[in-house]
Design an enzyme around this catalytic site. Sequence first.
Site, short mmCIF file in Angstrom:
data_model
loop_
_atom_site.label_atom_id
_atom_site.label_comp_id
_atom_site.label_asym_id
_atom_site.label_seq_id
_atom_site.Cartn_x
_atom_site.Cartn_y
_atom_site.Cartn_z
N VAL A 24 0.85 -1.20 0.00
CA VAL A 24 0.00 0.00 0.00
C VAL A 24 0.89 1.24 0.00
O VAL A 24 2.07 1.17 0.32
CB VAL A 24 -0.97 0.04 1.21
CG1 VAL A 24 -1.88 -1.19 1.21
CG2 VAL A 24 -0.22 0.15 2.52
N PHE A 65 12.99 -3.12 -5.80
CA PHE A 65 13.92 -2.17 -6.43
C PHE A 65 13.57 -1.86 -7.88
O PHE A 65 14.35 -1.22 -8.58
CB PHE A 65 15.35 -2.73 -6.38
CG PHE A 65 15.90 -2.83 -4.99
CD1 PHE A 65 16.27 -1.68 -4.30
CD2 PHE A 65 16.03 -4.05 -4.35
CE1 PHE A 65 16.77 -1.76 -3.00
CE2 PHE A 65 16.54 -4.14 -3.06
CZ PHE A 65 16.90 -2.99 -2.38
N LEU A 66 12.41 -2.33 -8.36
CA LEU A 66 12.10 -2.09 -9.77
C LEU A 66 11.97 -0.60 -10.05
O LEU A 66 11.58 0.18 -9.19
CB LEU A 66 10.81 -2.82 -10.18
CG LEU A 66 9.48 -2.39 -9.58
CD1 LEU A 66 8.91 -1.17 -10.28
CD2 LEU A 66 8.50 -3.52 -9.70
N LEU A 76 15.95 2.69 1.63
CA LEU A 76 16.08 4.14 1.72
C LEU A 76 17.45 4.59 1.23
O LEU A 76 17.58 5.55 0.47
CB LEU A 76 15.90 4.61 3.18
CG LEU A 76 14.53 4.48 3.81
CD1 LEU A 76 14.56 5.06 5.22
CD2 LEU A 76 13.49 5.21 2.98
N ASN A 86 17.96 4.29 -2.67
CA ASN A 86 17.31 5.38 -3.40
C ASN A 86 18.00 6.71 -3.14
O ASN A 86 18.11 7.54 -4.04
CB ASN A 86 15.82 5.46 -3.05
CG ASN A 86 15.01 4.48 -3.89
OD1 ASN A 86 15.48 3.98 -4.92
ND2 ASN A 86 13.80 4.18 -3.46
N LEU A 117 21.07 6.90 -5.33
CA LEU A 117 20.73 7.17 -6.74
C LEU A 117 20.32 8.63 -6.91
O LEU A 117 20.76 9.31 -7.84
CB LEU A 117 19.61 6.23 -7.20
CG LEU A 117 19.99 4.75 -7.31
CD1 LEU A 117 18.76 3.89 -7.55
CD2 LEU A 117 21.01 4.54 -8.44
N CYS A 160 9.33 7.72 -5.33
CA CYS A 160 10.23 7.22 -4.29
C CYS A 160 11.35 8.16 -3.86
O CYS A 160 11.60 8.33 -2.67
CB CYS A 160 10.84 5.90 -4.71
SG CYS A 160 9.62 4.58 -4.70
C1 UDX Z 1 5.03 2.75 -4.18
C2 UDX Z 1 5.89 2.21 -3.04
O1 UDX Z 1 5.76 0.83 -2.94
C3 UDX Z 1 5.53 2.78 -1.75
O2 UDX Z 1 6.55 2.47 -0.85
C4 UDX Z 1 5.38 4.24 -1.83
O3 UDX Z 1 4.96 4.75 -0.61
C5 UDX Z 1 4.41 4.65 -2.90
O4 UDX Z 1 4.85 4.14 -4.10
P1 UDX Z 1 2.94 2.11 -5.44
O5 UDX Z 1 2.55 0.73 -5.76
O6 UDX Z 1 3.63 2.89 -6.52
O7 UDX Z 1 3.82 2.11 -4.18
O8 UDX Z 1 1.72 2.96 -4.89
P2 UDX Z 1 0.28 3.10 -5.52
O9 UDX Z 1 0.35 2.94 -6.98
O10 UDX Z 1 -0.30 4.31 -4.90
O11 UDX Z 1 -0.46 1.79 -4.98
C6 UDX Z 1 -0.89 1.58 -3.69
C7 UDX Z 1 -2.25 0.92 -3.75
O12 UDX Z 1 -2.63 0.52 -2.44
C8 UDX Z 1 -3.37 1.83 -4.27
O13 UDX Z 1 -3.98 1.24 -5.39
C9 UDX Z 1 -4.33 1.93 -3.08
O14 UDX Z 1 -5.69 1.99 -3.46
C10 UDX Z 1 -4.01 0.67 -2.31
N1 UDX Z 1 -4.40 0.73 -0.90
C11 UDX Z 1 -4.04 1.78 -0.14
C12 UDX Z 1 -5.13 -0.32 -0.34
O15 UDX Z 1 -5.49 -1.27 -1.03
N2 UDX Z 1 -5.46 -0.25 0.99
C13 UDX Z 1 -5.13 0.81 1.76
O16 UDX Z 1 -5.48 0.83 2.94
C14 UDX Z 1 -4.39 1.86 1.17
C1 UDX Z 2 13.57 4.46 -8.52
C2 UDX Z 2 14.70 3.43 -8.33
O1 UDX Z 2 15.52 3.40 -9.52
C3 UDX Z 2 14.14 2.06 -8.05
O2 UDX Z 2 15.20 1.15 -7.76
C4 UDX Z 2 13.21 2.15 -6.85
O3 UDX Z 2 12.60 0.90 -6.62
C5 UDX Z 2 12.13 3.19 -7.08
O4 UDX Z 2 12.73 4.45 -7.39
P1 UDX Z 2 11.93 5.14 -10.49
O5 UDX Z 2 11.53 6.26 -9.60
O6 UDX Z 2 10.89 4.32 -11.14
O7 UDX Z 2 12.85 4.10 -9.69
O8 UDX Z 2 12.82 5.74 -11.68
P2 UDX Z 2 14.37 6.00 -11.95
O9 UDX Z 2 14.69 5.41 -13.26
O10 UDX Z 2 15.22 5.64 -10.82
O11 UDX Z 2 14.40 7.58 -12.17
C6 UDX Z 2 14.09 8.48 -11.13
C7 UDX Z 2 14.22 9.92 -11.61
O12 UDX Z 2 15.57 10.30 -11.79
C8 UDX Z 2 13.51 10.20 -12.92
O13 UDX Z 2 12.84 11.43 -12.83
C9 UDX Z 2 14.65 10.27 -13.92
O14 UDX Z 2 14.35 11.06 -15.04
C10 UDX Z 2 15.74 10.87 -13.07
N1 UDX Z 2 17.10 10.54 -13.56
C11 UDX Z 2 17.53 9.24 -13.54
C12 UDX Z 2 17.93 11.55 -14.04
O15 UDX Z 2 17.56 12.72 -14.06
N2 UDX Z 2 19.19 11.21 -14.46
C13 UDX Z 2 19.65 9.93 -14.46
O16 UDX Z 2 20.81 9.71 -14.86
C14 UDX Z 2 18.79 8.91 -13.99
#
Ligand code: UDX
Ligand code: UDX
Length: 464
Positions: free
Chosen positions: A92, A170-171, A233, A236, A239, A288
């Site tokens: 969540v 970490f995706l 933490l 990220n 990065l 993140c």
């Molecule tokens: C990511 C990371 O995993 C998380 O650590 C970070 O805080 C937010 O981004 P992500 O899957 O991208 O999570 O979040 P989001 O797409 O918002 O999905 C969370 C889902 O949980 C939502 O669809 C929401 O409706 C659901 N949810 C939330 C529940 O099912 N129950 C709840 O009580 C709260």
């Molecule tokens: C990130 C982490 O890579 C992933 O491991 C973690 O699970 C979730 O947070 P994400 O946020 O999906 O993933 O994207 P990422 O590809 O890491 O890019 C993050 C941001 O940095 C983007 O806005 C991207 O444009 C920016 N970025 C990345 C740069 O500006 N320069 C770079 O060289 C790389």
Amino acid sequence: MFTMNKNIVCIGAGYIGGPTMAVIAKMNPDRKVYVCDINAQRIAAWNSKDYELPIFEPGLVDVVKEVRGKNLFFTTDIRSAVRKCDIVFVGVNTPTKMFGRGAGRASDLQFWEATAREIKEWAKGDKIVVEKSTLPVRTAAAMEAILNGGTGNGERGKQFRFTVLSNPEFLAEGTAIKDLLDPDRVLIGGPDTPEGREAVGEICDIYAGKDGRWVDRAKILTTNVWSAELTKLAANAFLAQRVSSINAIAGLCEATGADVDEVARVIGADRRIGPKFLKAGPGFGGSCFKKDVLNLVYLCESFGLHTAAEYWSGVIKMNDHQQERIVSRLFKEMFNTLANKKIAMFGFAFKADTGDTRETPAGYVARLLNEEHVRLSITDPKAIENGRRDLAGLDGVTWEKDPYKAAKDADAVLLMTDWKEYPALDWARIFKSMRKPALVFDTRNCLDAASLRETGFKVLNIGK
Ligand code: UDX
Ligand code: UDX
């Protein structure tokens, strides 16, 4: 002991839960995988006949087509899914807290705690509970306390055992399926007790896949729970820090005539540094980076480590500054007045190959431009729907599917997202349709600046 029924449920069908569980189901055809969400609309989208999934992620539809209805099920019925499964993943969202203690920095854990209570309420047996959401260090302990605390947990007042593990994801968005199928590492944190070790083994088996078809055992790393939570933490933050570091160099390049892409190429050739995450741009976005760095800052402060807190705060400060700098440069280049000028923003997603706009630099820049009374026309291949929601209520913003239409009569094109479509556009056609002098500000350095200049554009880049 855990029963032999090792089905899996994930609570939270978002960017993390959806793709992760789809791939877990694909690689473990002998297990049933349920994905639950309180958002019925989201679940309906995951179940939609024509695969209009709630998130865009390259390759995701194919995996969902392969497993949905076979061993992957999307449902709003958390109660029965929790009952059917011995392993509960929690994915969540944990947004930054906007009120009270730690506002603007700490994570808002209310959804996560409500979920823990729900698991406890519906459980009919022992469960392994796996944290997938990024949480501040030591939240697993709180979850453990909620689940195992008091007398008689579980629906019939029986005492069941809950073993809490941390398995950070970490995706990266845009490459989620590739990252899941072939991860650098999988991290599983668990308590060093007989039950803890057994539970960690169960989760290792999931990632190894049926008949060892998925992740190489050598890449599945196990640690204690706190190390796993902190690692996410820290990873990220590292990065994000690289992005801020190269952006800090970019400003200096602009001032001195150096070229940040050249500098990055040479820095990255040092094997100790490596070439990734050295691309200067409009700053990092996404759900993140900012949240996790802020969490780290909050943690450092809570433990009295003020200098460390200040150090990590700098990563965010640099990121905000980068976006302000983009607007300042536009302002200066456009004769110190932006009022009533039309700017076409190319790209609103926080990076290419996603429709996600959470914390997107484009949103921040759009707001700054709006304050200057710019007429903003925004285009994006995947993020228009999310963007419209983000900027609802801002006057002077229009959304345009077609980039050529967005650029028509504009004074400037401001490229914010490195979609591969953009370098392939007919820039001579765009030039003809714009007001002159026509400016392109390519904040991703992804267009061919020399040929744009030949066409007649004035071109701005980051770090050159
Ligand atoms: C990511 C990371 O995993 C998380 O650590 C970070 O805080 C937010 O981004 P992500 O899957 O991208 O999570 O979040 P989001 O797409 O918002 O999905 C969370 C889902 O949980 C939502 O669809 C929401 O409706 C659901 N949810 C939330 C529940 O099912 N129950 C709840 O009580 C709260
Ligand atoms: C990130 C982490 O890579 C992933 O491991 C973690 O699970 C979730 O947070 P994400 O946020 O999906 O993933 O994207 P990422 O590809 O890491 O890019 C993050 C941001 O940095 C983007 O806005 C991207 O444009 C920016 N970025 C990345 C740069 O500006 N320069 C770079 O060289 C790389």
